[in-house]
Design an enzyme around this catalytic site. Structure first.
Site, PDB file in Angstrom:
ATOM      1  N   GLY A  12      46.554  37.068  30.540  1.00  0.00           N
ATOM      2  CA  GLY A  12      47.850  36.439  30.812  1.00  0.00           C
ATOM      3  C   GLY A  12      47.734  35.326  31.822  1.00  0.00           C
ATOM      4  O   GLY A  12      46.650  34.998  32.301  1.00  0.00           O
ATOM      5  N   LEU A  24      48.202  36.859  23.274  1.00  0.00           N
ATOM      6  CA  LEU A  24      49.029  38.038  23.568  1.00  0.00           C
ATOM      7  C   LEU A  24      50.496  37.846  23.209  1.00  0.00           C
ATOM      8  O   LEU A  24      51.233  38.819  23.049  1.00  0.00           O
ATOM      9  CB  LEU A  24      48.902  38.392  25.058  1.00  0.00           C
ATOM     10  CG  LEU A  24      47.534  38.948  25.464  1.00  0.00           C
ATOM     11  CD1 LEU A  24      47.321  38.798  26.964  1.00  0.00           C
ATOM     12  CD2 LEU A  24      47.413  40.413  25.048  1.00  0.00           C
ATOM     13  N   TYR A  62      55.879  34.412  37.994  1.00  0.00           N
ATOM     14  CA  TYR A  62      54.663  35.211  37.787  1.00  0.00           C
ATOM     15  C   TYR A  62      54.861  36.625  38.368  1.00  0.00           C
ATOM     16  O   TYR A  62      54.616  37.638  37.691  1.00  0.00           O
ATOM     17  CB  TYR A  62      53.480  34.492  38.432  1.00  0.00           C
ATOM     18  CG  TYR A  62      52.228  35.315  38.579  1.00  0.00           C
ATOM     19  CD1 TYR A  62      51.491  35.684  37.456  1.00  0.00           C
ATOM     20  CD2 TYR A  62      51.771  35.726  39.839  1.00  0.00           C
ATOM     21  CE1 TYR A  62      50.328  36.443  37.589  1.00  0.00           C
ATOM     22  CE2 TYR A  62      50.627  36.473  39.979  1.00  0.00           C
ATOM     23  CZ  TYR A  62      49.903  36.835  38.856  1.00  0.00           C
ATOM     24  OH  TYR A  62      48.765  37.578  38.984  1.00  0.00           O
ATOM     25  N   SER A 106      47.878  33.843  35.324  1.00  0.00           N
ATOM     26  CA  SER A 106      47.530  34.567  36.557  1.00  0.00           C
ATOM     27  C   SER A 106      47.967  33.848  37.833  1.00  0.00           C
ATOM     28  O   SER A 106      47.587  34.271  38.923  1.00  0.00           O
ATOM     29  CB  SER A 106      46.021  34.815  36.589  1.00  0.00           C
ATOM     30  OG  SER A 106      45.332  33.589  36.704  1.00  0.00           O
TER      31      SER A 106
HETATM   32  P1  NAI Z   1      42.237  34.497  35.017  1.00  0.00           P
HETATM   33  O1  NAI Z   1      43.330  33.502  34.917  1.00  0.00           O
HETATM   34  O2  NAI Z   1      40.902  34.026  35.442  1.00  0.00           O
HETATM   35  O3  NAI Z   1      42.088  35.278  33.638  1.00  0.00           O
HETATM   36  C1  NAI Z   1      43.178  35.553  32.796  1.00  0.00           C
HETATM   37  C2  NAI Z   1      42.713  35.448  31.370  1.00  0.00           C
HETATM   38  O4  NAI Z   1      43.853  35.658  30.527  1.00  0.00           O
HETATM   39  C3  NAI Z   1      42.139  34.067  31.017  1.00  0.00           C
HETATM   40  O5  NAI Z   1      40.826  34.196  30.513  1.00  0.00           O
HETATM   41  C4  NAI Z   1      43.103  33.507  29.990  1.00  0.00           C
HETATM   42  O6  NAI Z   1      42.468  32.753  28.959  1.00  0.00           O
HETATM   43  C5  NAI Z   1      43.752  34.774  29.432  1.00  0.00           C
HETATM   44  N1  NAI Z   1      45.080  34.473  28.875  1.00  0.00           N
HETATM   45  C6  NAI Z   1      46.024  33.651  29.371  1.00  0.00           C
HETATM   46  N2  NAI Z   1      47.064  33.581  28.524  1.00  0.00           N
HETATM   47  C7  NAI Z   1      46.762  34.373  27.475  1.00  0.00           C
HETATM   48  C8  NAI Z   1      47.430  34.708  26.270  1.00  0.00           C
HETATM   49  N3  NAI Z   1      48.625  34.180  25.973  1.00  0.00           N
HETATM   50  N4  NAI Z   1      46.818  35.522  25.418  1.00  0.00           N
HETATM   51  C9  NAI Z   1      45.593  36.050  25.692  1.00  0.00           C
HETATM   52  N5  NAI Z   1      44.906  35.778  26.807  1.00  0.00           N
HETATM   53  C10 NAI Z   1      45.497  34.946  27.702  1.00  0.00           C
HETATM   54  O7  NAI Z   1      42.764  35.647  35.988  1.00  0.00           O
HETATM   55  P2  NAI Z   1      41.900  36.719  36.788  1.00  0.00           P
HETATM   56  O8  NAI Z   1      41.765  36.253  38.181  1.00  0.00           O
HETATM   57  O9  NAI Z   1      40.709  37.089  36.015  1.00  0.00           O
HETATM   58  O10 NAI Z   1      42.924  37.938  36.826  1.00  0.00           O
HETATM   59  C11 NAI Z   1      42.900  38.932  35.825  1.00  0.00           C
HETATM   60  C12 NAI Z   1      44.254  39.641  35.860  1.00  0.00           C
HETATM   61  O11 NAI Z   1      44.450  40.219  37.136  1.00  0.00           O
HETATM   62  C13 NAI Z   1      45.443  38.734  35.584  1.00  0.00           C
HETATM   63  O12 NAI Z   1      46.401  39.442  34.836  1.00  0.00           O
HETATM   64  C14 NAI Z   1      45.988  38.448  36.959  1.00  0.00           C
HETATM   65  O13 NAI Z   1      47.386  38.196  36.929  1.00  0.00           O
HETATM   66  C15 NAI Z   1      45.676  39.753  37.690  1.00  0.00           C
HETATM   67  N6  NAI Z   1      45.495  39.539  39.100  1.00  0.00           N
HETATM   68  C16 NAI Z   1      44.376  38.891  39.561  1.00  0.00           C
HETATM   69  C17 NAI Z   1      44.211  38.678  40.905  1.00  0.00           C
HETATM   70  C18 NAI Z   1      42.984  38.042  41.470  1.00  0.00           C
HETATM   71  O14 NAI Z   1      42.924  37.910  42.688  1.00  0.00           O
HETATM   72  N7  NAI Z   1      41.995  37.639  40.662  1.00  0.00           N
HETATM   73  C19 NAI Z   1      45.250  39.104  41.867  1.00  0.00           C
HETATM   74  C20 NAI Z   1      46.368  39.770  41.263  1.00  0.00           C
HETATM   75  C21 NAI Z   1      46.472  39.977  39.929  1.00  0.00           C
HETATM   76  C1  15L Z   2      47.223  36.704  42.087  1.00  0.00           C
HETATM   77  O1  15L Z   2      48.053  37.416  41.545  1.00  0.00           O
HETATM   78  C2  15L Z   2      46.464  35.692  41.338  1.00  0.00           C
HETATM   79  O2  15L Z   2      46.190  36.115  40.014  1.00  0.00           O
HETATM   80  C3  15L Z   2      45.166  35.286  42.004  1.00  0.00           C
HETATM   81  O3  15L Z   2      44.703  34.088  41.404  1.00  0.00           O
HETATM   82  C4  15L Z   2      45.359  35.087  43.506  1.00  0.00           C
HETATM   83  O4  15L Z   2      46.175  33.999  43.716  1.00  0.00           O
HETATM   84  C5  15L Z   2      45.952  36.326  44.108  1.00  0.00           C
HETATM   85  O5  15L Z   2      47.124  36.750  43.426  1.00  0.00           O
HETATM   86  C6  15L Z   2      46.303  36.181  45.587  1.00  0.00           C
HETATM   87  O6  15L Z   2      47.417  36.516  45.958  1.00  0.00           O
HETATM   88  O7  15L Z   2      45.423  35.787  46.348  1.00  0.00           O
END
Ligand code: NAI
Ligand code: 15L
Length: 276
Positions: A85, A64, A148, A87
């Protein structure tokens, strides 16, 4: 599932882009998107993304932070679910590349290629410095709890700007904690089940005239820090609750009463770093 079924596409998109497809959320969401568009274009970093595509999928590896690559990635798409991105809290330079440059590259490409709707995976960490005994709504002053959280706050501003100037609609979902189940006491308040997340994504994609709407991504938890009034515009009514997991979670030792995880909404993110 009647309510959730009702929102199924009244206006399926031609090509929907999913970034972050190989991540924890992306892996769960990806197989559920097939009916949302004629073609689903799935993307992640090359090292993370298995090349196999389902029948109406295209798989494209893309960093990205690479403006040209993102431009090519977005070309031909009319909607985006942007999960890609960094995370978690990381040094600024990493967050800058993936999240700050990444979200700018995505919206610039969206402007050039006529994308109509973006769902931006924002985070509860844009308001992580509120106390757990405070209740806020999505229009409360942002109080990011690290680089972040700052990057997600920037992403929300980018979304607002691209709506005001170019009419690209976004729903910014400040996801709480989207995991199979709440992992600790803090997540009893912040948990978002995958089913509720999927329902919210669907509504965010297909509800007309959202402009730029900011909502919290949260299940119907008994204890909550967020007044999710603006999600009403999407008709979002979560069905799951963290409550059935309470006993399992509370077997864990309680954190010290004055510790960040016990006091602040952002928990441990509020004390991670500095990195140098
Ligand atoms: P994750 O870390 O498992 O997935 C993020 C993905 O983005 C990874 O597969 C990674 O390879 C990819 N990535 C990282 N840098 C990159 C780049 N430069 N170019 C292209 N791809 C890239 O995170 P998750 O848990 O799946 O979260 C998905 C989204 O939701 C993220 O943006 C995260 O910040 C947001 N989020 C997630 C939360 C959660 O509880 N799972 C809570 C709040 C926000
Ligand atoms: C986020 O934004 C992160 O992507 C996820 O890994 C968790 O840490 C979540 O917040 C959280 O606040 O539990």
């Amino acid at each position: 599932m009647a309510d959730q079924d009702n929102i199924r596409p009244f206006r399926p998109f031609h090509r929907l882009l999913l970034t972050g497809a190989a991540g924890g959320v992306g892996k769960v969401i990806r197989p559920r998107l097939a009916s949302f568009a004629q073609t689903i274009r799935v993307s992640d970093l090359a090292a993370a993304l298995p090349p196999e595509a389902a029948s109406n999928e295209e798989v494209i590896a893309c960093d990205l932070s690479d403006k040209q690559a993102v431009d090519a990635l977005v070309q031909g798409c009319d909607a985006v679910i942007h999960l890609g991105g960094v995370s978690v809290e990381r040094p600024f330079e990493e967050v800058l590349e993936a999240n700050i440059k990444g979200v700018y590259n995505l919206y610039e490409a969206a402007r050039k290629h006529g994308v109509k709707r973006i769902i931006f995976a924002s985070s509860n960490h844009v308001t992580g410095f509120y106390r757990q005994d405070e209740k806020i709504d999505a229009r409360a002053l942002r109080r990011p709890d690290g680089y972040y959280g700052l990057s997600k706050s920037f992403g929300e501003d980018v979304a607002q700007f691209y709506f005001d100037r170019y009419g690209i609609e976004t729903v910014s979902i400040r996801i709480g904690s989207a995991f199979p189940e709440p992992k600790d006491r803090r997540m009893m308040a912040s948990w978002l089940s995958y089913d509720d997340l999927f329902d919210l994504l669907q509504r965010s994609l297909f509800t007309p005239d959202v402009g730029h709407t900011v909502v919290y991504g949260m299940s119907d938890n008994l204890v909550t820090w967020w007044d999710n009034r603006y999600a009403g515009k999407l008709g979002f009514a979560p069905r799951d609750s963290s409550e059935p997991f309470r006993e399992k979670v509370e077997v864990q030792p309680a954190p010290a009463p004055e510790s960040a995880v016990a006091v602040l909404q952002g928990g441990a993110f509020t004390t991670t770093g500095p990195f140098e």
